[in-house]
Design an enzyme around this catalytic site. Sequence first.
Site, PDB file in Angstrom:
ATOM      1  N   LYS A 222     -11.208   6.909  -2.890  1.00 17.33           N
ATOM      2  CA  LYS A 222     -11.427   8.311  -2.496  1.00 17.33           C
ATOM      3  C   LYS A 222     -13.014   8.680  -2.690  1.00 17.33           C
ATOM      4  CE  LYS A 222      -7.383   8.015  -0.752  1.00 17.33           C
ATOM      5  NZ  LYS A 222      -7.403   7.041   0.501  1.00 17.33           N
TER       6      LYS A 222
ATOM      7  N   ASP B 273       0.991  -1.061   0.056  1.00 19.05           N
ATOM      8  CA  ASP B 273      -0.137   0.194   0.039  1.00 19.05           C
ATOM      9  C   ASP B 273       0.942   1.401  -0.099  1.00 19.05           C
ATOM     10  OD1 ASP B 273      -2.462   1.569   0.386  1.00 19.05           O
ATOM     11  OD2 ASP B 273      -1.711   1.821   2.588  1.00 19.05           O
TER      12      ASP B 273
END
Length: 262
Positions: free
Chosen positions: A51, A10
Amino acid sequence: MKKIDCIIMDWAGTAVDYGCFAPVEAFVESFKAIGTPVTVAETRAHMGLTKIEEVRALFGIGHVKSDFHAKYGRDYDENDVQECYKKFQKQLFRTLEYYSKPIPGVVDVISRLRKQGVKVGSTTGYTRGMMDVVVPAAAAHGYIIDNCETSDNLPGGRPKPYMIYQNMCRLDIPSARSVVKVGDTVSDIKEGVNAGAWSVGVILGSNELALTEKEVAEMPADELRERMKDVRYRMYAAGADYVIDGIEELPMLIDCINSINS
């Protein structure tokens, strides 16, 4: 049995941006701008999603719905989600390069694993446009990966496994059991589980721990230990195969997995 040929990292909270603060600040500011404030804890609870999906999740919180209706005299709709997302992006891009410095230990760990022939992929909740800022900024500090996948043009982001599969295709990794997915959020853990990879959580520097380097250094040992324990429990509850305190432990963990599989 399969040995580990690839790690998939990540980004914010795992490889760069200690404590994962860039997106948190952008979410808080964007919702504040439309008159429906959200807390830092609320934003962190959904971290790891794409997002736009996090914006949708935050709009779905009860008090946000109520605040929006009180301010605008109607329920929110997808147009409002998109407008807030635009504000989020504008705020994020202001600080994204600043928050792209690698977390201590990451560059050395990646260098060690590369020397062992391990390939380095990555997934993220950021878009491709955001990663066009982060990847070169991190590289300037010595953090260089072999591949970066976003959820753009895929069926979905985390916790769905498609970004991991895309990394495997790009890096020619035929078995998910040769892959270790490393992340700092519950969504990261679930992404690895859903892909059939080894799923590893990292605590220090993570969104889940939600502390700066200074706060970690100055916190009483007993309190820090309890906070880390809470994070460890959450990650294991999400399905993690292993949870490590810091990224420096990753090479030793991979050696252990390889010895189990030999």
